[in-house]
Design a protein around this motif. Structure first.
Motif, PDB file in Angstrom:
ATOM      1  N   ARG A   1      26.151  40.444  38.616  1.00 19.10           N
ATOM      2  CA  ARG A   1      26.812  41.479  37.590  1.00 19.10           C
ATOM      3  C   ARG A   1      26.264  42.808  37.999  1.00 19.10           C
TER       4      ARG A   1
ATOM      5  N   ASP B 206      29.986  26.872  43.641  1.00 23.08           N
ATOM      6  CA  ASP B 206      31.014  27.549  44.264  1.00 23.08           C
ATOM      7  C   ASP B 206      30.733  28.809  45.009  1.00 23.08           C
TER       8      ASP B 206
ATOM      9  N   LEU C   4      36.245  26.379  37.143  1.00 23.93           N
ATOM     10  CA  LEU C   4      35.460  27.084  38.177  1.00 23.93           C
ATOM     11  C   LEU C   4      35.689  26.880  39.472  1.00 23.93           C
TER      12      LEU C   4
ATOM     13  N   ARG D  73      37.831  32.926  31.548  1.00 25.82           N
ATOM     14  CA  ARG D  73      37.394  32.734  32.986  1.00 25.82           C
ATOM     15  C   ARG D  73      38.514  33.417  33.965  1.00 25.82           C
ATOM     16  N   PRO D  74      37.928  34.001  35.020  1.00 20.72           N
ATOM     17  CA  PRO D  74      39.148  34.576  35.960  1.00 20.72           C
ATOM     18  C   PRO D  74      39.429  33.804  37.242  1.00 20.72           C
ATOM     19  N   GLU D  75      39.042  32.575  37.294  1.00 18.36           N
ATOM     20  CA  GLU D  75      39.210  31.830  38.761  1.00 18.36           C
ATOM     21  C   GLU D  75      40.637  31.312  39.107  1.00 18.36           C
TER      22      GLU D  75
ATOM     23  N   TYR E  95      32.314  38.987  32.367  1.00 21.41           N
ATOM     24  CA  TYR E  95      33.263  38.762  33.519  1.00 21.41           C
ATOM     25  C   TYR E  95      34.571  38.879  33.146  1.00 21.41           C
TER      26      TYR E  95
ATOM     27  N   GLU F 186      36.390  40.718  35.971  1.00 27.58           N
ATOM     28  CA  GLU F 186      37.120  40.004  36.896  1.00 27.58           C
ATOM     29  C   GLU F 186      38.387  39.928  36.381  1.00 27.58           C
TER      30      GLU F 186
ATOM     31  N   THR G 111      31.201  37.709  44.232  1.00 31.13           N
ATOM     32  CA  THR G 111      31.924  36.545  43.218  1.00 31.13           C
ATOM     33  C   THR G 111      32.085  37.077  41.708  1.00 31.13           C
ATOM     34  N   GLU G 112      31.796  38.290  41.372  1.00 29.62           N
ATOM     35  CA  GLU G 112      32.021  38.977  40.054  1.00 29.62           C
ATOM     36  C   GLU G 112      33.286  40.010  40.464  1.00 29.62           C
TER      37      GLU G 112
HETATM   38  C1  DMJ Z   1      31.651  34.688  36.943  1.00 29.93           C
HETATM   39  O1  DMJ Z   1      30.389  35.060  36.380  1.00 29.93           O
HETATM   40  C2  DMJ Z   1      31.404  34.660  38.327  1.00 29.93           C
HETATM   41  O2  DMJ Z   1      32.700  34.670  39.173  1.00 29.93           O
HETATM   42  C3  DMJ Z   1      30.690  33.491  39.076  1.00 29.93           C
HETATM   43  O3  DMJ Z   1      30.588  33.227  40.295  1.00 29.93           O
HETATM   44  C4  DMJ Z   1      31.008  32.012  38.399  1.00 29.93           C
HETATM   45  N1  DMJ Z   1      31.976  32.217  37.198  1.00 29.93           N
HETATM   46  C5  DMJ Z   1      31.855  33.335  36.298  1.00 29.93           C
HETATM   47  C6  DMJ Z   1      33.032  33.293  35.540  1.00 29.93           C
HETATM   48  O4  DMJ Z   1      33.627  32.147  35.161  1.00 29.93           O
END
Ligand code: DMJ
Length: 623
Positions: free
Chosen positions: A157, A285, A349, A514-516, A574, A578, A602-603
């Motif tokens: 982050r 992940d 996730l 969440r973004p995934e 996030y 994200e 990943t962020e």
């Molecule tokens: C985020 O902080 C990042 O994507 C992390 O890798 C796992 N998931 C969270 C949000 O869900």
């Protein structure tokens, strides 16, 4: 193309044989040429029964101007969220949107500011960016409180935000702060293996944490540290990143068939095999994500990362993917303990994974791996014979690019259906898939497959093999479009009416902003050009607007299937870094972050692809 040449050659051969005016001289010549062509064909492509199915690309009727308006709506959503944060919570970590309050849950350095920097830059929000800089300048990373900070979260982050903010703005302050922060985090690497500890005291520069650590937490900082090495020329950062890459490369993975397990020993640098779990969800992940992204960010320099990516994704495709019993939803789950039994839990996730597969299928020559000097045997070396056999079958019977894309399509669709199945349009955090059809339920008939096989409770790959062996008619199992199944109030409480099962029960009922799923929908659209994915992102955005907008910002849902839904009180950083960024990029017509030039950490913080120069290679000891 060679296959076409081969077909033409056989046609010519048939013509030659049937042409009575030609003598044996010509016949001999034709046969000889055919042999040579066939040999060339088999060497290049392998067996003749490699499957490849043409795909259709859906174009939506939404005009470009409307997409731009949708992007503008996302920008307004970001402004609403960020202004709420500024008003009620800055410079603390996160806004509590239901109580107009604040929380310091990530070091108290203002994580929402750091996580938002590059989203502001992408959205041309100069004023917000300018207001953020003095707050960043004031952060003292080595203050006595908090005593310990979590290494993984701080890296993805804070450090990620600073680095991409610098990459996109050239603002020197951000790079200086990135260097200060990484110096303060150095104690985390103080282990015998060089794999980082869970937390670190930035004041004392001392690491702390269990010897047994989660894969995601030890192997999700290589992008940040390699990028920092590139920007500063500092070998320490390079060494931190590469020690981890080499540890993964040299680990003994024979107990898990070449897959990276979720638990590692940070002293020995080896997997912890006492209680094995393999997964691409929580605790694992981003480590999988970073294998491909490391390779792409360093302009395809590190072949070991690529090999690990191929090995682990092939493992997931053959072992961790399953179909639900009635709707045949494709899902990814995890395996536990020595018997490696599937838990059948499907996590939000894990929904980053279809996007990762789609990115790999677009960026890598998956059907011509020999171009990269990679052979099927290299991918299976050191593995037990039964595993080798499985990989061999996998790699030779299918076009690998198609295989990865089918998995991506099926998974992205299931991730999307988790949202579309709910009246609220918001997906739960975890579901458990049924093993067998529920009593009374009829077998779901897929309208586009036109046929429904009996795939049982085995893996997706086993179902795929059945489908292939029975003539590969229709879409591969689990990949065709399926309609949502929405429960009415009675079904929600008492279970579905016959033939109306969703095939899963909700395990964690919240949508945590969440973004995934949105990340994968974005990557599916950008890499395939298919606008179904973009339209689905729009549907999710509308649900967020309708259900989760508050007067101060946006909040999480605790229960997505209640009517009205139950709200929580949190706006995670996030969401700004994200979720809203992937939504914005999904609706902008212009490709603001070309995937061959930038790599998202990943962020969702983008780092620019780079080459190591000769001088850097020498300095860092790279071959
Ligand atoms: C985020 O902080 C990042 O994507 C992390 O890798 C796992 N998931 C969270 C949000 O869900």
């Amino acid at each position: 193309m060679l296959a076409t040449t081969f077909n033409r050659a056989s046609e010519a051969f048939r013509n030659v044989v049937s042409n009575k005016r030609l003598g044996f001289r010509y016949l001999g010549f034709a046969a000889g040429s055919l042999m040579v062509l066939y040999m060339l064909y088999s060497i290049t492509l392998g067996p003749t029964d490699v499957l490849s199915i043409p795909r259709e690309v859906f174009k939506s009727s939404t005009p470009p101007a409307v997409w731009e308006m949708r992007a503008e709506e996302v920008k307004q959503a970001f402004l609403h969220a960020y202004h709420g944060y500024e008003k009620y919570a800055a410079p603390h970590d996160e806004l509590l949107p239901m109580s107009a309050g604040l929380i310091d849950n990530f070091n108290g350095w203002g994580v929402s500011i750091y996580d938002s920097l590059d989203t502001m830059l992408l959205m041309d929000l100069e004023d917000e960016f300018k207001r953020a800089l003095p707050m960043i300048e004031r952060t003292n990373f080595t203050a006595a409180t908090p005593e310990y900070v979590p290494f993984f979260e701080t890296t993805i982050r804070y450090l990620g935000g600073l680095l991409s903010g610098y990459a996109m703005s050239g603002e020197k302050l951000l790079l200086n702060q990135a260097e200060d922060l990484s110096a303060a985090l150095a104690g985390a690497f103080d282990t015998a293996s060089g794999l980082p500890l869970f937390s670190v005291s930035t004041a004392a520069q001392r690491g702390k944490g269990s010897e047994i650590a989660a894969l995601a937490e030890i192997a999700s900082c290589q992008l940040e540290y390699a990028y920092l090495a590139k920007l500063t020329g500092n070998k320490d950062y390079f060494d931190s990143a590469y020690t981890i890459i080499r540890a993964l490369e040299n680990a003994d993975l024979s107990k898990t068939g070449g897959m990276l397990p979720t638990k590692w020993n940070v002293t020995s640098g080896q997997p912890w095999n006492n209680m094995i779990q393999v997964s691409v969800g929580a605790a694992a992940d981003s480590a999988h994500e970073y294998l491909l992204k490391q390779y792409l960010m360093e302009a395809r320099h590190d072949k070991a990362s690529l090999e690990l990516y191929l090995r682990t994704t092939n493992y997931v495709i053959t072992n961790l993917l399953y179909l639900s019993p009635s709707r045949h939803l494709l899902y990814v789950t995890d395996l536990h303990s020595s018997s490696l039994k599937p838990s059948r839990i499907f996590e939000h996730l894990s929904c980053f994974f279809p996007g990762l597969l789609a990115l790999g299928a677009q960026q890598l020559p998956l059907d011509r791996l020999s171009d990269l000097g990679i052979s099927a045997s290299a991918l299976v070396s050191g593995l037990p014979p039964d595993v080798k056999q499985k990989y061999y079958t996998l790699l030779t019977k299918y076009n690998l690019r198609d295989l990865h894309l089918w998995a991506a399509e099926g998974l992205a669709q299931s991730c999307w259906l988790m949202y579309a199945d709910q009246k609220s349009g918001l997906g739960p955090d975890e579901v458990v898939m049924d093993i067998a059809p529920r009593a009374g339920s009829e077998v779901y008939q897929d309208p586009t497959d036109g046929r429904e096989g009996d795939y049982g409770a085995g893996t997706w790959f086993e179902a795929l093999e059945k489908w292939r062996k029975s003539g590969a008619k229709g879409a591969p199992p689990g990949t065709a479009d399926r309609p949502p199944v929405t429960y009415d109030e009675n079904e929600q409480r008492n279970g579905p009416r016959p033939g109306h099962s969703r095939d899963y029960a909700t395990r964690r009922s919240g949508y945590l902003l969440r973004p995934e799923t949105l990340e994968s929908l974005y990557l599916m659209w950008r890499t395939t050009g298919d606008e179904r994915w973009r339209e689905r992102s729009w549907a999710i955005f509308q649900s967020i607007e309708r259900e989760l907008k508050t007067t101060t910002g946006y909040t999480i849902a605790k229960v997505v299937y209640n009517d009205p839904i139950t709200l929580g009180n949190s706006m995670p950083s996030y969401f700004l870094a994200e979720t809203l960024k992937y939504l914005y990029l999904s609706f902008k017509n212009e490709d603001l972050v070309p995937l061959n030039k930038w790599v998202f950490n990943t962020e969702a913080h983008p780092f620019e692809v780079f080459n190591w120069t000769t001088a850097e290679r020498k300095k860092f000891g790279l071959s």
